[in-house]
Write a protein that holds these residues in place. Sequence first.
Motif, PDB file in Angstrom:
ATOM      1  N   PHE A  40       0.821  -1.195   0.000  1.00 59.67           N
ATOM      2  CA  PHE A  40       0.000   0.000   0.000  1.00 59.67           C
ATOM      3  C   PHE A  40       0.861   1.252   0.000  1.00 59.67           C
ATOM      4  O   PHE A  40       2.041   1.228   0.372  1.00 59.67           O
ATOM      5  N   ALA A  41       0.240   2.354  -0.395  1.00 59.06           N
ATOM      6  CA  ALA A  41       0.877   3.649  -0.217  1.00 59.06           C
ATOM      7  C   ALA A  41       0.971   3.939   1.282  1.00 59.06           C
ATOM      8  O   ALA A  41       0.220   3.370   2.087  1.00 59.06           O
ATOM      9  N   PRO A  42       1.872   4.808   1.682  1.00 57.71           N
ATOM     10  CA  PRO A  42       1.926   5.166   3.108  1.00 57.71           C
ATOM     11  C   PRO A  42       0.556   5.660   3.584  1.00 57.71           C
ATOM     12  O   PRO A  42      -0.098   6.446   2.888  1.00 57.71           O
ATOM     13  N   PRO A  43       0.096   5.203   4.736  1.00 63.87           N
ATOM     14  CA  PRO A  43      -1.256   5.570   5.188  1.00 63.87           C
ATOM     15  C   PRO A  43      -1.440   7.060   5.392  1.00 63.87           C
ATOM     16  O   PRO A  43      -2.572   7.540   5.429  1.00 63.87           O
ATOM     17  N   ASN A 321      -4.166   3.499   0.331  1.00 63.83           N
ATOM     18  CA  ASN A 321      -3.421   3.615   1.593  1.00 63.83           C
ATOM     19  C   ASN A 321      -3.619   2.416   2.507  1.00 63.83           C
ATOM     20  O   ASN A 321      -3.049   2.373   3.597  1.00 63.83           O
ATOM     21  N   GLY A 322      -4.440   1.470   2.095  1.00 58.96           N
ATOM     22  CA  GLY A 322      -4.672   0.304   2.945  1.00 58.96           C
ATOM     23  C   GLY A 322      -5.739   0.523   3.988  1.00 58.96           C
ATOM     24  O   GLY A 322      -5.707  -0.094   5.058  1.00 58.96           O
ATOM     25  N   GLY A 323      -6.719   1.405   3.705  1.00 53.53           N
ATOM     26  CA  GLY A 323      -7.859   1.561   4.597  1.00 53.53           C
ATOM     27  C   GLY A 323      -7.839   2.787   5.479  1.00 53.53           C
ATOM     28  O   GLY A 323      -8.682   2.899   6.381  1.00 53.53           O
ATOM     29  N   ALA A 324      -6.923   3.722   5.221  1.00 55.96           N
ATOM     30  CA  ALA A 324      -6.816   4.913   6.069  1.00 55.96           C
ATOM     31  C   ALA A 324      -6.623   6.149   5.216  1.00 55.96           C
ATOM     32  O   ALA A 324      -6.040   6.091   4.112  1.00 55.96           O
ATOM     33  N   LEU A 331     -10.718   0.711   7.706  1.00 53.54           N
ATOM     34  CA  LEU A 331     -10.526  -0.734   7.609  1.00 53.54           C
ATOM     35  C   LEU A 331      -9.063  -1.066   7.864  1.00 53.54           C
ATOM     36  O   LEU A 331      -8.172  -0.253   7.593  1.00 53.54           O
ATOM     37  N   ARG A 332      -8.820  -2.270   8.359  1.00 54.00           N
ATOM     38  CA  ARG A 332      -7.449  -2.741   8.524  1.00 54.00           C
ATOM     39  C   ARG A 332      -6.849  -3.076   7.153  1.00 54.00           C
ATOM     40  O   ARG A 332      -7.560  -3.380   6.195  1.00 54.00           O
ATOM     41  N   GLN A 333      -5.528  -3.049   7.076  1.00 60.79           N
ATOM     42  CA  GLN A 333      -4.875  -3.370   5.814  1.00 60.79           C
ATOM     43  C   GLN A 333      -5.210  -4.778   5.335  1.00 60.79           C
ATOM     44  O   GLN A 333      -5.433  -5.007   4.143  1.00 60.79           O
ATOM     45  N   GLN A 338      -8.053  -8.458   1.482  1.00 62.71           N
ATOM     46  CA  GLN A 338      -9.116  -9.415   1.185  1.00 62.71           C
ATOM     47  C   GLN A 338     -10.077  -8.866   0.140  1.00 62.71           C
ATOM     48  O   GLN A 338     -10.500  -9.584  -0.770  1.00 62.71           O
ATOM     49  N   MET A 339     -10.421  -7.596   0.273  1.00 65.44           N
ATOM     50  CA  MET A 339     -11.379  -7.006  -0.654  1.00 65.44           C
ATOM     51  C   MET A 339     -10.833  -6.936  -2.077  1.00 65.44           C
ATOM     52  O   MET A 339     -11.606  -6.918  -3.041  1.00 65.44           O
ATOM     53  N   LEU A 340      -9.497  -6.908  -2.221  1.00 72.39           N
ATOM     54  CA  LEU A 340      -8.871  -6.807  -3.535  1.00 72.39           C
ATOM     55  C   LEU A 340      -8.341  -8.149  -4.030  1.00 72.39           C
ATOM     56  O   LEU A 340      -7.561  -8.199  -4.980  1.00 72.39           O
ATOM     57  N   THR A 341      -8.753  -9.221  -3.409  1.00 72.65           N
ATOM     58  CA  THR A 341      -8.373 -10.567  -3.832  1.00 72.65           C
ATOM     59  C   THR A 341      -9.448 -11.133  -4.751  1.00 72.65           C
ATOM     60  O   THR A 341     -10.639 -11.012  -4.474  1.00 72.65           O
ATOM     61  N   ASP A 342      -9.040 -11.742  -5.842  1.00 73.83           N
ATOM     62  CA  ASP A 342      -9.994 -12.341  -6.777  1.00 73.83           C
ATOM     63  C   ASP A 342     -10.463 -13.705  -6.261  1.00 73.83           C
ATOM     64  O   ASP A 342      -9.683 -14.645  -6.186  1.00 73.83           O
TER      65      ASP A 342
END
Length: 578
Positions: A40-43, A321-324, A331-333, A338-342
């Motif tokens: 992720f990008a830095p939060p 940013n991984g949820g932030a 959301l947690r990273q 999980q949301m970006l998993t096919d």
Amino acid sequence: MRLGALIAIAAVTMAGMTSSVVAAEGEAVTGRFDRPQQGFAPPGTTLRPATPEEAGLDPAPLLAAEQKIDAWTRPDSTGHPLFAGAVGMQVHDGMVVNTHTAGSALRYADGAGTELPPDQQVPMRMDTIFDLASISKLFTSLAVMQVVETGQVDIDEKVATYLPEFGVNGKECITVRQLLTHTSGLEPFLPLWRDWPDKAARIKAVMDVKPVYEPGSTYKYSDLNLITLGVLVERITGQPLDVRVREGITEPLGMVDTGYNPPAEKLDRIAATEFMTVPDRGMIRGQVHDENAWSLGGVAGHAGVFSTAADLSVLGQAVLNGGAYGGKRILRQDTVRQMLTDYNQDFPGNAHGLGFELDQLWYMGGLTSPGTAGHTGFTGTSLVIDPASRSIAILLTNRVHPTRTWGSINAAREAWATGLSRALAVPPKHGPDAWFSEIGNLSTATLTTKPLTVGDRPLRVTFDTFVDTESTDQLVLESSTDGTTWQPVSLRAAGPGAPGGEVSALSGTGHRSWWSVSAMVPPSENVALRWRYTTDKQYTARGVLLDGVQAVVSGNAVLDLEREPEAVTPQGWQLRSR
């Protein structure tokens, strides 16, 4: 699982590679398309305005995309535009590199396309508020994952565990995950607004519906999945869905113009949608367009959210940013991963995470990759989030104003995302420039040599290529002994995402790497070579680059385009330095 794995490039190594390396997590690689990011990008990354040049981008493709959007808001041979108006935003590495408005938020008086007097029309502005239609599904999915994080819901648990009334008529074993990935087997929609008398009866109809497919056996996009999840969120949290979305998502992220049933004081900023006669609603502006969401009071799991391009860019950056965002975590990273998993690998072409669509060239264009996430909306909206380049493309239109029958805007969605992808650099593999082709649909580009003196010895051809194309838009190498009849030459390619063994053509999206290619041409007194790139009737990605082209006979180069670029005749190709 690391996000780099989700975008199918985490296995790329540094050995033997130059520009086509994977950027380490946290490494700043601004303006590069061929340096896919890991993680992720830095939060703490927040959005800020920047010129394309400050972000390392080429402004020309962004301008070309703007010009296409402008053209689609003007009448064409049909006598009407493709859509009345649009607002677009393009973001790279936390920088808002381009914003654009075109056409009108309110233009027509009726469904026949009668234009309002000019002084009654309302132009698009950057703060115009749009009915997002099915992009609303992302907000419901985020709300679901928030209750998953609390431990109140397990995505692999049966929905009936939380909504007992849902577990009837063959739905007893449908899981929360299957609703999020559209593999529940439920039909696309029911005419709730027409066939049931009130909200309670309409919700009961969804709970009672029977699957049309065996759950888990197929992919079928369905509004009913998200209506059900909206009810689940309300049941678990004890809050109405709009309250839950506001308190859990939009308020923490500072999305001040995002929500259901926008207040009357914002009406002058809201884009009109359809002039609807069935049901008899007239020109819709400020109310949700979707008939079922409207019949449910404007708040539903599948539709109902209104927003602006600026607010959606914040949501997109929060995902990157991984949820932030802005010091607030929604959301947690690991949840975002999980949301970006096919989860739909058994259903090729229908890649889907938990709520997010993945890898959809038809609207993600040149930003497409296995980890590219997003969604579209029937009213003419699209959101594309590309973790590999840390980019966001947002195009919001009111394409159903004044009628839904004026055509698909997928070409506009694709063009807007592709413009951003082409603004990102792919530096040459060798020397100061490389041959580049970005032809449109139903086109052919050729790069042809003069006859090469070969004799009775085989000709070894090597080149590097960066291919980002639809699978049916292919690059081939051909040879000819008479300049008229061309024969395909078998190729061997090496590099991340390259096809294995001998192939006759090269294509593919998402790998974002240079491939090293070799071929052997049978002996002939004189032979000409031709690189041919051909596209079909729809969808093109970023395009194709060729570099380091050589042809060697017994160790002697008879063709070296690094030294003699004039040794080929280009049609649809041009030399580019980035």
